[in-house]
Enzyme design. Structure first.
Site, PDB file in Angstrom:
ATOM      1  CG  ASP A 494      -1.865  -1.080   1.305  1.00  0.00           C
ATOM      2  OD1 ASP A 494      -2.574  -1.259   0.317  1.00  0.00           O
ATOM      3  OD2 ASP A 494      -1.922  -1.794   2.331  1.00  0.00           O
TER       4      ASP A 494
HETATM    5  C1  BGC Z   1       0.315   1.120   6.207  1.00  0.00           C
HETATM    6  C2  BGC Z   1      -0.014  -0.141   5.498  1.00  0.00           C
HETATM    7  C3  BGC Z   1      -1.508  -0.280   5.440  1.00  0.00           C
HETATM    8  C4  BGC Z   1      -2.123   0.949   4.809  1.00  0.00           C
HETATM    9  C5  BGC Z   1      -3.612   0.920   4.702  1.00  0.00           C
HETATM   10  C6  BGC Z   1      -0.349   2.260   5.524  1.00  0.00           C
HETATM   11  O1  BGC Z   1      -0.064   3.432   6.170  1.00  0.00           O
HETATM   12  O2  BGC Z   1       1.683   1.287   6.243  1.00  0.00           O
HETATM   13  O3  BGC Z   1       0.583  -1.234   6.108  1.00  0.00           O
HETATM   14  O4  BGC Z   1      -1.841  -1.382   4.684  1.00  0.00           O
HETATM   15  O5  BGC Z   1      -1.734   2.106   5.499  1.00  0.00           O
HETATM   16  O6  BGC Z   1      -4.240   1.095   5.917  1.00  0.00           O
HETATM   17  C1  NOJ Z   2      -1.389  -3.985   5.490  1.00  0.00           C
HETATM   18  C2  NOJ Z   2      -2.558  -4.366   4.660  1.00  0.00           C
HETATM   19  O1  NOJ Z   2      -3.609  -4.870   5.425  1.00  0.00           O
HETATM   20  C3  NOJ Z   2      -2.153  -5.341   3.626  1.00  0.00           C
HETATM   21  O2  NOJ Z   2      -3.237  -5.556   2.785  1.00  0.00           O
HETATM   22  C4  NOJ Z   2      -0.983  -4.780   2.872  1.00  0.00           C
HETATM   23  O3  NOJ Z   2      -0.709  -5.606   1.842  1.00  0.00           O
HETATM   24  C5  NOJ Z   2       0.190  -4.481   3.748  1.00  0.00           C
HETATM   25  N1  NOJ Z   2      -0.270  -3.542   4.695  1.00  0.00           N
HETATM   26  C6  NOJ Z   2       1.419  -3.997   2.992  1.00  0.00           C
HETATM   27  O4  NOJ Z   2       1.373  -2.671   2.690  1.00  0.00           O
END
Ligand code: BGC
Ligand code: NOJ
Length: 829
Positions: A494
């Protein structure tokens, strides 16, 4: 340093000090009613949706951290203590917390008085039962008092912690005998209520928080009523309603008393909301009376120790059954306790809660994630396949007819979240993987014909198979200049946001699109993801297998041609000599390449590329795995990328905002460590696979709990990487795709027991030092007792396989389908 130990026989983790390096929690409930409970009884409860039906209040990011829960206070002649130490924090003579499968037992002892509290949510029950057993272990009679407390949340957890101008005036309760009812907003637009009861007469109560605490200057550690040993019998009117029971107890030496408290939730049909009569003992300020029939029935269900024991037994049996589907006996106890107990348990929790409510997820942010829930099914599907099926249909129904997906949906409404939207490039592929996993587990091909609508065509007749078609072609129809999948808003990571170019604080990296891409449809048509390419080539064969099974040979060949083309494109444009690059950014530059100054190598595409055998003929797989070992491997696991970014790269987005070593910027993201474990096992390097597995598997990190901080019985999303000051420190425990993927890695790749469309593959890739292992696997109605022998001490290679003594060619055990137990013997060599 350890703060407890595993009790494998009872399937419990036993914590022997309340001062764990972080609250170590457990989950109660696995259907509708859920509670989080820490080792000091902190936490809260909700019904189905942690945001919209929050039952008790909890303040996240509090000081001290874990303050608020369901607490019992004992006033033993002026000595005030809690069985779980907090919130008063009087030193206990003895303390123990046992987190088990769906229950938690907290024991405290002070001055000869023992309090043992068992917390659990029974099966098919919307409430938390708390059985308190008080025992006088001293030589003289003891008189003391016990107070309970639960603070109600005014239902919508988001509103509850923000909209004070309204909320401070809405709180309402009713009291009848020993039961305190929470009925805020019940008169008007709600048909649900909560209650807190105890199975004995009480000597007083409180329902107004500030009256219980005695002053707005007191905290939970210092309630005036408890100190004074005198409840104020307060009746809440607005402000913060609570439920507290006061009870005086006298115990002869050796005598015990059991009190059963229930925190329950119930809903009434619209036409049965109100009772016609007002009972004489009812305390209320209203002109209407809550219809309490459901609460009465719930209270009656668990109002004696015998009933509680039966409820606990039912819960135990449920879990024993769930955990008997797959069991192993390997030479390593830590592997056994992960596979047989804790990893499977965590998979159930992630399946139920997705990423909503933990001590790192506030329960008000995300709903269910499309990619998250699909991946969770991979680790859970063998436990309750019917629930997995239902979930698959729910998730697929939020998909759009062009194959695009809402990134998240709310469990109560089952509708996609418009404010997050879609266009995450990896989402559709996880759906193929999870539906295939479901069919491989169950043999239920019928799911493909199930009627599953699209979000943009809710009345239309569509099948699950169509969802798989559009998922597959959503990738094929959205390729960039190198023939690789467009990265869109983000892929699995993400935090790689290639269409964002954000320079304004507060813009969400996940949802903000730079205006320069507006005309192109919202995201760059240049930025491509090598990760999605590899995920596509890894996932595609399952789709092809489904089409072949259905006799759709032409469609299967057409899909296979797309997979082959993608492999070729990936090898041509994304292989960097010793590993695969991560992406092409919106400027058409490589990301995750030798050519980059920082972030030269990324973990994500590598495992799926290796397992898809991209460039295997020229040794790309082994080169790639060796590069991971060289650049990403460190003491506590594999970091996500290396070197960490030390400045903000506007073209990459959020990833370069984190300090080096944390989260997606070179943290150890345990989720994708599993993909490398799978790939190492796939490539036949069982020792390496096991080395990586044992670096992150919680039971193995138990010894360094002081460094690791989070619970030694469950995975966390992230561990501080080698660039981090807090190297080795875990975060975001419990709700992570790591649970499912590591279950897959250990059970299907290392131990090699893997459901396939046409049978059960048994093809382990284990440490050479192992003499073998045994496993029991229930599969499509039969039970397979599997013995693996490793006389030559190899990592991988099935020399012979017999089923009930008869030799089988290859390593797939055919489905017997006779409901019997079969002996499978495998010799490696
Ligand atoms: C986090 C991710 C997460 C995303 C969506 C980001 O700030 O680092 O791990 O999946 O937010 O909530
Ligand atoms: C947390 C999210 O829940 C997951 O879907 C995602 O792939 C990881 N963050 C990596 O960014």
């Amino acid at each position: 340093m350890k703060f407890g130990y595993f009790d494998d026989l009872r399937k419990e983790y036993v914590i022997n000090t309340p001062r764990t390096p972080y609250p170590w929690i457990n989950y109660l409930g696995n259907q509708g009613f859920f509670s989080l409970i820490s080792n000091t009884a902190g936490g809260y409860s909700f019904y189905k949706d942690a945001r919209l039906r929050r039952i008790t209040r909890y303040r996240y990011n509090n000081v001290p951290l874990d303050m608020g829960g369901r607490y019992f206070y004992i006033n033993d002649n002026g000595t005030i203590w809690n069985p779980g130490w907090s919130p008063v924090k009087t030193e206990l003579d003895e303390y123990e917390c046992r987190h088990g499968m769906g229950y938690t037992i907290i024991k405290g002892k002070k001055n000869g008085l023992k309090a043992e509290v068992t917390f659990f949510v029974p099966q098919n029950y919307d409430g938390e039962v708390q059985q308190v057993v008080l025992t006088n272990e001293g030589t003289e009679a003891k008189s003391f008092s016990i107070f309970s407390i639960a603070e109600w949340c005014l239902w919508d957890a988001q509103d509850d912690c923000t909209n004070f101008q309204r909320n401070f005036s809405t709180g309402r309760v009713e009291i009848e005998g020993s039961t305190i009812y929470h009925v805020t907003e019940y008169r008007d637009r709600r048909n649900h209520y909560a209650f807190y009861t105890v199975n004995d007469e009480i000597d007083g109560y409180d329902t107004d928080r500030d009256s219980f605490l005695g002053s707005i200057y007191n905290g939970w550690d210092n309630p005036e009523t408890v100190k004074a040993d005198k409840p104020s019998n307060s009746f809440a009117d607005g402000w913060s309603p609570v439920a507290s029971h006061y009870k005086k107890v006298t115990l002869a030496p050796g005598e015990s008393k059991t009190l059963i408290y229930i925190l329950g939730y119930a809903e009434n049909p619209q036409d049965k909301k109100f009772a016609s009569e007002k009972p004489a003992n009812l305390l209320t300020r209203e002109t209407w009376v809550l219809n309490k029939e459901k609460a009465y029935a719930m209270i009656d269900k668990y109002n004696t120790p015998e009933k509680v024991a039966a409820g606990l037994e039912e819960l135990r049996t449920t879990w024993d059954k769930l955990l008997s589907i797959f069991k192993v006996d390997t030479p390593d106890d830590k592997v056994n306790r992960m596979v047989n107990i804790w990893n499977q348990y965590q998979c159930m929790v992630t399946f139920n809660l997705s990423r909503s409510a933990s001590y790192f997820e506030s329960g008000i942010g995300r709903g269910m994630g499309f990619r998250d829930s699909n991946q969770d099914i991979l680790g859970f599907v063998h436990q309750i396949p019917e629930r997995a099926r239902e979930r698959l249909i729910d998730i697929a129904s939020t998909q759009l007819s062009d194959g695009g997906c809402y990134h998240q949906y709310q469990p109560l409404t089952k509708k996609g979240n418009a404010d997050i939207g879609g266009d995450f490039s990896d989402d559709p592929l996880w759906m193929i993987l999870s539906v295939a996993a479901y069919i491989k587990e169950t043999g239920d091909w019928g799911i493909l014909d199930a009627n599953v609508p699209f979000d943009d065509d809710p009345e239309g007749k569509h099948t699950m198979l169509e969802h798989l078609d559009v998922s597959f072609y959503h990738i094929v129809n959205n390729l960039g200049p190198h023939g690789l999948p467009l990265a869109m808003r983000a892929d699995w990571n993400d935090c790689i946001n290639l269409s964002c170019f954000s320079d304004t604080p507060g813009e969400s990296f996940q949802t903000y699109t730079n205006p320069k891409f507006k005309a192109e449809g919202g995201y760059s048509k240049v930025a491509e993801s090598a990760f999605v390419a590899a995920l596509f080539t890894y996932t595609g064969p399952a789709y092809v297998g489904i089409l072949e099974h259905l006799g759709k040979a032409d469609e299967a060949a057409k899909a296979q041609a797309e997979i082959d083309k993608m492999k070729k494109n990936t090898m041509e444009s994304a292989f960097d000599g010793d590993w695969f690059i991560r992406a092409y950014d919106a400027n058409g530059e490589k990301m995750g390449s030798k050519e980059c100054e920082e972030g030269k190598i990324f973990i994500e595409p590598q495992g799926f590329a290796v397992m898809s055998e991209i460039g295997k003929d020229v040794g790309a797989d082994i080169k790639t795995l060796n590069s991971i070992d060289k650049y990403l491997n460190c003491e506590f696991g594999l970091v996500l990328n290396n070197p960490a970014y030390t400045k903000y790269y506007i073209q990459y987005g959020e990833i370069s905002t984190y300090p080096g070593g944390y989260k997606e910027n070179a943290g150890i993201f345990t989720h994708n460590n599993a993909w490398i474990i799978c790939a190492e096992a796939y490539a036949g390097r069982g020792d390496k696979a096991f080395e990586y597995y044992s670096k992150i598997a919680p039971a193995f990190t138990e010894e360094t709990s002081d460094i690791h901080k989070t619970e030694p019985y469950v995975y966390g999303q992230m561990i501080g990487g080698k660039d981090a000051k807090n190297f080795g420190q875990g975060k975001n425990s419990w709700l992570t795709g790591t649970a499912a993927w590591n279950m897959v890695a250990i059970s299907q790749y290392i131990l090699g027991v893997k459901p396939e469309f046409d049978g059960l593959r048994v093809d382990p890739s284990i440490p050479a030092a192992w003499d073998g292992f045994a496993a029991t696997r229930q599969f499509r109605g039969d039970t397979y007792e599997i013995t693996i022998k490793n006389p030559d001490h190899v990592n991988k290679g099935v020399k012979s396989l017999t089923v009930d003594g008869a030799a089988v060619e290859g390593c797939i055990v055919p489905v017997a389908g006779d409901g019997k137990t079969h002996k499978v013997e495998v010799v490696l060599g």
